[in-house]
Design a protein around this motif. Structure first.
Motif, PDB file in Angstrom:
ATOM      1  N   ALA A  21     -10.941   0.875  -1.637  1.00 33.25           N
ATOM      2  CA  ALA A  21     -10.390  -0.225  -0.812  1.00 33.25           C
ATOM      3  C   ALA A  21     -11.412  -1.148  -0.063  1.00 33.25           C
ATOM      4  CB  ALA A  21      -9.429   0.555   0.266  1.00 33.25           C
ATOM      5  N   PRO A  22     -12.504  -0.519   0.466  1.00 31.14           N
ATOM      6  CA  PRO A  22     -13.277  -1.493   1.345  1.00 31.14           C
ATOM      7  C   PRO A  22     -14.005  -2.636   0.607  1.00 31.14           C
ATOM      8  CG  PRO A  22     -13.741   0.825   1.665  1.00 31.14           C
ATOM      9  CD  PRO A  22     -13.037   0.672   0.572  1.00 31.14           C
ATOM     10  N   THR A  23     -14.343  -2.479  -0.268  1.00 33.85           N
ATOM     11  CA  THR A  23     -15.384  -3.343  -1.155  1.00 33.85           C
ATOM     12  C   THR A  23     -15.123  -3.757  -2.480  1.00 33.85           C
ATOM     13  OG1 THR A  23     -16.742  -1.353  -2.035  1.00 33.85           O
ATOM     14  CG2 THR A  23     -17.554  -2.491   0.174  1.00 33.85           C
ATOM     15  N   PRO A  24     -14.121  -4.253  -2.806  1.00 32.05           N
ATOM     16  CA  PRO A  24     -13.804  -4.930  -4.353  1.00 32.05           C
ATOM     17  C   PRO A  24     -14.479  -6.245  -4.413  1.00 32.05           C
ATOM     18  CG  PRO A  24     -11.916  -5.307  -2.753  1.00 32.05           C
ATOM     19  CD  PRO A  24     -12.602  -4.453  -1.918  1.00 32.05           C
ATOM     20  N   ASP A  25     -14.716  -6.650  -5.863  1.00 25.67           N
ATOM     21  CA  ASP A  25     -15.163  -7.691  -5.954  1.00 25.67           C
ATOM     22  C   ASP A  25     -13.934  -8.775  -6.177  1.00 25.67           C
ATOM     23  OD1 ASP A  25     -13.897  -7.529  -8.647  1.00 25.67           O
ATOM     24  OD2 ASP A  25     -15.490  -7.005  -9.685  1.00 25.67           O
ATOM     25  N   ALA A  26     -14.295  -9.916  -6.869  1.00 31.33           N
ATOM     26  CA  ALA A  26     -13.116 -11.103  -6.747  1.00 31.33           C
ATOM     27  C   ALA A  26     -12.211 -10.663  -7.730  1.00 31.33           C
ATOM     28  CB  ALA A  26     -13.849 -12.474  -7.420  1.00 31.33           C
ATOM     29  N   GLU A  27     -12.276  -9.903  -8.513  1.00 28.92           N
ATOM     30  CA  GLU A  27     -10.966  -9.374  -9.258  1.00 28.92           C
ATOM     31  C   GLU A  27     -10.465  -7.945  -8.807  1.00 28.92           C
ATOM     32  OE1 GLU A  27     -12.397  -9.151 -13.544  1.00 28.92           O
ATOM     33  OE2 GLU A  27     -12.435 -11.441 -13.637  1.00 28.92           O
ATOM     34  N   ARG A 382     -10.109  -0.466 -10.274  1.00 28.68           N
ATOM     35  CA  ARG A 382      -9.017  -1.050  -9.435  1.00 28.68           C
ATOM     36  C   ARG A 382      -7.886  -0.541  -9.585  1.00 28.68           C
ATOM     37  NH1 ARG A 382      -8.285  -7.129 -11.893  1.00 28.68           N
ATOM     38  NH2 ARG A 382      -7.115  -6.478 -13.558  1.00 28.68           N
ATOM     39  N   PRO A 383      -7.072  -0.345  -8.309  1.00 28.91           N
ATOM     40  CA  PRO A 383      -5.930   0.219  -8.231  1.00 28.91           C
ATOM     41  C   PRO A 383      -4.972  -0.398  -9.189  1.00 28.91           C
ATOM     42  CG  PRO A 383      -6.800   0.089  -6.028  1.00 28.91           C
ATOM     43  CD  PRO A 383      -7.449  -0.728  -6.937  1.00 28.91           C
ATOM     44  N   TYR A 384      -4.037   0.295 -10.085  1.00 26.57           N
ATOM     45  CA  TYR A 384      -3.134  -0.354 -10.752  1.00 26.57           C
ATOM     46  C   TYR A 384      -2.055  -1.086 -10.263  1.00 26.57           C
ATOM     47  CZ  TYR A 384       0.559  -1.151 -14.200  1.00 26.57           C
ATOM     48  OH  TYR A 384       1.756  -1.447 -14.799  1.00 26.57           O
ATOM     49  N   SER A 385      -1.696  -2.497 -10.459  1.00 26.81           N
ATOM     50  CA  SER A 385      -0.495  -3.033  -9.838  1.00 26.81           C
ATOM     51  C   SER A 385       0.275  -3.530 -10.861  1.00 26.81           C
ATOM     52  CB  SER A 385      -0.816  -3.950  -8.674  1.00 26.81           C
ATOM     53  OG  SER A 385      -1.600  -3.373  -7.926  1.00 26.81           O
ATOM     54  N   PRO A 386       1.699  -2.868 -10.959  1.00 27.00           N
ATOM     55  CA  PRO A 386       2.485  -3.591 -12.128  1.00 27.00           C
ATOM     56  C   PRO A 386       2.595  -5.007 -11.798  1.00 27.00           C
ATOM     57  CG  PRO A 386       3.462  -1.490 -10.930  1.00 27.00           C
ATOM     58  CD  PRO A 386       2.143  -2.008 -10.268  1.00 27.00           C
ATOM     59  N   GLN A 387       2.630  -5.599 -12.912  1.00 25.28           N
ATOM     60  CA  GLN A 387       2.893  -7.191 -12.913  1.00 25.28           C
ATOM     61  C   GLN A 387       4.466  -7.310 -12.885  1.00 25.28           C
ATOM     62  OE1 GLN A 387       0.543  -9.541 -13.063  1.00 25.28           O
ATOM     63  NE2 GLN A 387      -0.728  -7.712 -13.175  1.00 25.28           N
ATOM     64  N   PRO A 388       4.840  -8.336 -11.924  1.00 28.13           N
ATOM     65  CA  PRO A 388       6.020  -8.649 -11.679  1.00 28.13           C
ATOM     66  C   PRO A 388       6.714  -9.031 -13.130  1.00 28.13           C
ATOM     67  CG  PRO A 388       4.642 -10.177 -10.701  1.00 28.13           C
ATOM     68  CD  PRO A 388       3.635  -9.435 -11.169  1.00 28.13           C
ATOM     69  N   SER A 389       8.067  -8.804 -13.200  1.00 25.36           N
ATOM     70  CA  SER A 389       8.748  -8.788 -14.414  1.00 25.36           C
ATOM     71  C   SER A 389       9.081 -10.470 -14.528  1.00 25.36           C
ATOM     72  CB  SER A 389      10.116  -8.174 -14.181  1.00 25.36           C
ATOM     73  OG  SER A 389      10.979  -8.532 -15.765  1.00 25.36           O
ATOM     74  N   THR A 390       8.936 -10.863 -15.825  1.00 21.37           N
ATOM     75  CA  THR A 390       9.185 -12.329 -16.102  1.00 21.37           C
ATOM     76  C   THR A 390      10.567 -12.605 -16.433  1.00 21.37           C
ATOM     77  OG1 THR A 390       8.457 -12.162 -18.350  1.00 21.37           O
ATOM     78  CG2 THR A 390       7.010 -12.814 -16.583  1.00 21.37           C
ATOM     79  N   GLU A 391      11.371 -11.616 -16.527  1.00 19.00           N
ATOM     80  CA  GLU A 391      13.047 -11.658 -16.844  1.00 19.00           C
ATOM     81  C   GLU A 391      13.799 -12.413 -15.908  1.00 19.00           C
ATOM     82  OE1 GLU A 391      14.654  -7.764 -18.230  1.00 19.00           O
ATOM     83  OE2 GLU A 391      12.960  -7.656 -19.739  1.00 19.00           O
TER      84      GLU A 391
END
Length: 392
Positions: A21-27, A382-391
């Motif tokens: 959590a404390p030190t992620p890069d730009a991505e 990096r922690p996985y975050s599901p992409q929002p649905s495009t439907e």
């Protein structure tokens, strides 16, 4: 065993979340040496599942038993890269010389033996109390050491019982060999997936879909998670933790060959069994045998199907009476940790950090140009975050 592995996998996940959590890069990525953490987690899980022994080294690595084993690991790595380490294979008496390395190894052994003897004594007393109370087998623990001691107590023939020294050898090999080999297999699997993002995504999607369909599903249901099962098999094929082993002939014999002539061997002669070589032979596995392709397990070549092996036509765990007794235990732990980590994080390689395989007793990861830093596997996470649905 499965609940213990899943619990420890979740504990490792939570530990990583706190570190990332404390030190992620730009991505959103953080670089982490996953070798260090996975090794601690599998050791913790093996001690708990095998002996009901809580070390808690995921949270704090200062436990004397873990530190003793860690020193043994380090000594094994260093000795494996020296002439002395090679000579000891053929002249075991060299291990008794009063060298600094041998003194450190012996000091670690004493800590391990003292802890093992105390563990055996406590388990035996608990089981004997159960036997006395019930006039039969007590309920006792369900860990592997309790089951071994219980079987010993119920054995009527003294010749069939394991001595305390033999029980100690079981504890030692289980922790030293078992936890290390599982840790390495998890590492190499994550390494391969970090270099193949589409495959990593497929595996993650499968795990998450299975959990949604059946919340109580475990990672060890191969029918529900066929791709994860194939990924585990493929890693064990391409990068077996133990690259090879030696066997000593007990008597003069003839090893049968396809041409019917056989190979004559003498008593005491050392036989080299190249597990990795047999697992990646192109004449058996196809021209892509050197590549990481889990989908091959859905349509194996006939030559591979005919290959002997303890699991999945693989020589990774050897075969015959001296094959690995903890194979199913190891695969169960691998799947539990991989399912939790892959579903929780995204993995990517660190730019300009080339990971090399070093055959030091087992196949360990090293960073090119950083051999002096020992075993490492730096990775972007990096922690996985599901992409929002495009439907719509």
């Amino acid at each position: 065993m499965d609940p213990i592995f899943h619990s420890k996998a979740e504990e490792l996940r939570d530990r990583w979340i706190g570190l990332l959590a404390p030190t992620p890069d730009a991505e959103g990525y953080t670089q982490l040496d996953i070798n260090h953490w996975v090794s601690r987690a599998t050791f913790d899980a093996f001690a708990l599942a095998g002996f009901s022994y809580s070390l808690n080294v995921i949270q704090n690595e200062d436990h004397p038993l873990y530190l003793a084993y860690k020193k043994m690991f380090d000594m094994a790595i260093n000795k494996g890269q020296t002439l002395m380490g090679f000579l000891e294979i053929y002249m075991p008496w060299l291990t008794y010389l009063p060298t600094e390395v041998n003194r450190q190894v012996n000091a670690s052994k004493k800590i391990i033996l003292d802890a093992g003897n105390e563990l055996i004594r406590e388990k035996r007393q608990a089981l004997l109390k159960g036997l006395d109370e019930e006039k039969g087998p007590g309920n006792g623990g369900r860990d592997l050491l309790s089951l071994l001691i219980k079987s010993n107590l119920e054995e009527t023939s003294p010749k069939q019982r394991l001595s305390d020294a033999e029980l100690l050898a079981q504890i030692h090999s289980f922790l030293f060999v078992g936890s290390d080999s599982v840790s390495l297999s998890i590492l190499w699997t994550l390494y391969e997936l970090s270099h193949n993002i589409p495959l990593q995504t497929r595996v993650r999607d499968e795990i998450l879909a299975a959990r949604q369909a059946s919340p109580g599903q475990t990672a060890n249901d191969a029918a529900a998670l066929p791709l994860l099962d194939a990924v585990v098999r493929e890693c064990l094929r391409l990068t077996p933790p133990l690259q090879s082993t030696l066997r000593s002939a007990a008597r003069d014999d003839i090893i049968p060959t396809e041409d019917g002539n056989g190979i004559k061997i003498r008593a005491g002669q050392l036989i080299h069994l190249p597990f990795e070589g047999m697992n990646i032979a192109k004449e058996i596995w196809g021209q892509d045998a050197w590549e990481f392709k889990p989908d091959r397990w859905f349509n194996l070549p006939e030559t591979a199907k005919r290959t002997p092996g303890l699991v999945s036509n693989l020589m990774t765990f050897s075969i015959g009476p001296h094959s690995c007794p903890g194979v199913h235990f190891a695969i169960m732990e691998m799947k539990a940790f991989l399912a939790e980590l892959i579903s929780s994080f995204e993995f990517a390689p660190v730019p300009k950090k080339r990971i090399l395989k070093g055959n030091v007793m087992v196949t360990r990861p090293f960073v090119a140009g950083e051999w002096d830093k020992g075993t490492q596997m730096p990775m972007l996470i990096r922690p996985y975050s599901p992409q929002p649905s495009t439907e719509a």
